[in-house]
Design an enzyme around this catalytic site. Structure first.
Site, PDB file in Angstrom:
ATOM      1  N   VAL A  86       1.139  -1.134   0.269  1.00 24.01           N
ATOM      2  CA  VAL A  86      -0.057  -0.238  -0.025  1.00 24.01           C
ATOM      3  C   VAL A  86       0.720   1.528   0.146  1.00 24.01           C
ATOM      4  CG1 VAL A  86      -1.966   0.915   1.057  1.00 24.01           C
ATOM      5  CG2 VAL A  86      -1.723  -1.355   1.277  1.00 24.01           C
ATOM      6  N   GLU A  87       1.903   1.373   0.960  1.00 26.50           N
ATOM      7  CA  GLU A  87       2.600   2.169   0.370  1.00 26.50           C
ATOM      8  C   GLU A  87       3.308   2.716  -0.413  1.00 26.50           C
ATOM      9  OE1 GLU A  87       3.334   4.657   3.270  1.00 26.50           O
ATOM     10  OE2 GLU A  87       2.086   4.068   4.813  1.00 26.50           O
ATOM     11  N   SER A  88       4.139   2.024  -0.718  1.00 24.77           N
ATOM     12  CA  SER A  88       5.118   2.262  -2.100  1.00 24.77           C
ATOM     13  C   SER A  88       5.522   0.742  -2.826  1.00 24.77           C
ATOM     14  CB  SER A  88       7.298   1.678  -0.947  1.00 24.77           C
ATOM     15  OG  SER A  88       6.703   0.943  -0.720  1.00 24.77           O
TER      16      SER A  88
END
Length: 623
Positions: free
Chosen positions: A224-226
């Site tokens: 989700v983040e990166s």
């Protein structure tokens, strides 16, 4: 009552023949769904394991659905396939792409599995590269196992371990969750790319989570983040796989300097992220959805939303809070991914094979080392060693540490042996530099891609003052800087070379008083675009003289910017209020050029009336 066919008066040899044929046909029909020809789709697909109970049901069925298991079928197949299994035979992959598009074939395979067919299957002979079996009811062909992509491709996949660590409630019925789930279902290739990228890191992340007894779902948070990209850099100045902003990174012990950025370090950033998540979970009394929301938008933002709902007498669970739009989608994304990884077949998703084994070893160093030298010792390419060690910004490790490298597990022993045998003076390439008129430590450091502090330490200098004719020892990269493709400088240059369609390139040199906003207005583009084209964030600090690449669709700007240069020598006298930065910005030159042209000591103030010589493009000055 006996069947008419078997009554005494009907007991005719011809009818017996027809009856036998009919029985054989019926038996053939009942078992025809077992005639399978399965090709192993890709080695990166997740092998089926009997422990994955969540994926046993046919596509579209609930977890309680079970295929029929007629006892006579089981006995029949055991009689026909009575030989022992061999490990060299290709295993049947329940996430095979061919099965996902053919539910009937898939359901038949599941039935055979329940009947014990897979455990008892053994080919009679090998022909034309295929294992083939012939028997009265048909034939089954299994293609041989292909060569694995990784050395430990044949090891147990990591997904059962991941599922065993899941702790969050995934049986939530929410519209936002359904929307994210549908998006991932429509984009299986995206997940495949992300998991391939995560392969070197996933086992380490999950192992750290398991040590702390945290929810296994957190191992999916970097997706989700990166998208599990350790080189990711956002418009909000967040960097690395876990997307730490500078301030939070420093608060959790992640060192950040010219040589090294701990936010991109795989091991350091993972431990810091888990420390941060644990503290947020404690802050929100064990509510993981609140903690995850706070990881995205900040603890203060979530606290304020909870307080407002309490004052209004409203529920304070995550789904009831009024949070930023990005955060409202952030938590559902993680839950959607968790549901997919819990039961991939239910969503027609084939999970890339990631082995349940360590992918790298941490090798301790005693000093700085050239990344090209380290790659050579490890028998790796420069790009590969940067992917395992993305925290290092430059052509060498940080002279002040961390003195360690992550090396693929299969190469670590040989690397350690070669490292011990390497003389200390060969870890870096050293050059002798004779100081010239106009030189300063800053200019020398910039020219040789190092820092002033490191030059002072190596040459035992107490101040920045240099003496003409003195020799300095300077560490230099052993290869061309272009070879270090994943260093910070080369990544930025690669970004600047990516030309959007129907645009023209402009190179802008930053002047005093300029910002991303003023530059964007000048070229009729967006602030975020200027930052993105140069590998920066809109809040990053610009340096006077810094070169920025601009891609503008307004070609009318070209005539004003790309005409021939008219360089002239200008004699300038310093005025009240002038500084090196102000003069450099006025004439669109760099401070380094000013000091070099005039043999200036940057520690001394300019004096009004002091004469300066400049060589400037008189068509591009802002007097």
């Amino acid at each position: 009552m006996a069947l008419p066919l078997l009554q005494k008066n009907n007991f005719h040899p011809q009818r017996i023949k027809y009856f036998a044929i009919a029985c054989l046909c019926l038996l053939s029909l009942l078992t025809s769904y077992a005639t399978i020809q399965v090709a192993h789709a890709e080695n990166s697909l997740e092998p089926y394991t009997h422990e994955d109970k969540s994926i046993d049901a046919p596509i579209g069925a609930t977890s309680d659905s079970k295929p029929l298991k007629p006892p006579y079928f089981k006995r029949l197949f055991k009689r026909i396939f009575s030989r022992k299994s061999q490990p060299d035979i290709c295993e049947i992959d329940h996430n095979d792409a061919n099965l996902l598009v053919n539910p009937k074939l898939d359901n038949a395979l599941i039935a055979l599995d329940h009947l014990g067919f897979i455990d008892n299957s053994q080919p009679f002979y090998q022909a034309n590269g295929e294992f083939v079996r012939y028997h009265p009811l048909g034939n089954i062909a299994l293609t041989p196992r292909q060569r694995p992509l990784y050395q430990d491709q044949n090891t147990r996949p990591i997904w059962p371990l991941l599922r065993s660590q899941f702790q969050l409630d995934l049986d939530i019925k929410q519209k936002r969750l359904a929307q994210q789930l549908n998006w991932y279902k429509r984009h299986p290739k995206y997940l495949s790319r992300v998991l391939t990228r995560s392969t070197p890191y996933f086992h380490f992340v999950l192992s750290e989570i398991k040590k702390r007894n945290l929810p296994g779902e957190l191992a999916l948070l970097p997706i989700v983040e990166s998208a599990y990209d350790p080189f990711a850099y956002s418009h909000g100045r967040a960097s690395g796989m876990w997307q730490f902003i500078p301030g939070t990174g420093k608060a959790y012990g992640l060192k950040q300097n010219w040589w090294y950025d701990g936010r991109r370090d795989i091991a350091a950033s993972t431990r810091a992220a888990l420390d941060y998540l644990e503290s947020l979970n404690k802050r929100f009394d064990g509510d993981w959805l609140h903690a995850l929301a706070a990881y995205n938008s900040g603890g203060g933002t979530v606290n304020r939303a909870i307080r407002k709902n309490r004052e209004k007498g409203l529920p304070t669970d995550f789904w009831s809070l009024k949070l930023p739009k990005e955060t409202q989608a952030y938590v559902p994304k993680l839950l959607a991914l968790s549901k997919i990884f819990a039961a991939p077949r239910q969503y027609d998703i084939a999970l890339t094979h990631i082995p349940d084994t360590p992918q790298f070893a941490t090798i301790e160093l005693d000093s700085q080392i050239d990344m090209a030298q380290a790659a050579s010792l490890a028998d790796m390419s420069l790009a590969e060693i940067y992917r395992f060690n993305p925290g290092f910004n430059r052509w060498a490790t940080d002279p002040e540490g961390p003195h360690k490298l992550l090396i693929p597990i299969g190469k670590s022993v040989a690397f350690q042996k070669k490292l011990k045998a390497l003389p200390p003076e060969q870890k870096l390439t050293w050059r002798r530099y004779k100081i010239k008129n106009g030189d300063s430590l800053g200019l020398i450091a910039q020219r040789h891609h190092t820092t002033v502090r490191f030059l002072k330490d190596v040459n035992q200098l107490r101040s920045n003052r240099v003496i003409i004719g003195k020799i300095l020892l300077i560490p230099s990269p052993s290869q061309s800087l272009k070879a270090y493709k994943l260093s910070a400088t080369q990544r930025q240059l690669a970004l600047q070379r990516r030309q959007p369609a129907n645009t023209q390139k402009f190179v802008h040199r930053v002047k005093s008083g300029e910002s991303f906003w003023t530059i964007a207005r000048k070229y009729k583009v967006k602030t975020r675009q200027v930052a993105k084209w140069n590998g920066m964030a809109p809040k990053d600090t610009l340096r006077i003289g810094q070169k920025l690449t601009i891609w503008s669709k307004h070609r009318s700007l070209a005539s004003a910017k790309t005409g021939p240069q008219v360089v002239r020598k200008i004699n300038y006298r310093v005025r009240n209020g002038d500084s090196l930065a102000r003069i450099a910005g006025k004439f669109n030159v760099s401070i380094a050029q000013l000091t070099q042209w005039n043999n200036l000591d940057r520690r001394r103030y300019l004096q009004p009336g002091q004469p300066l010589k400049l060589w400037v493009d008189i068509t591009n000055v802002s007097i």
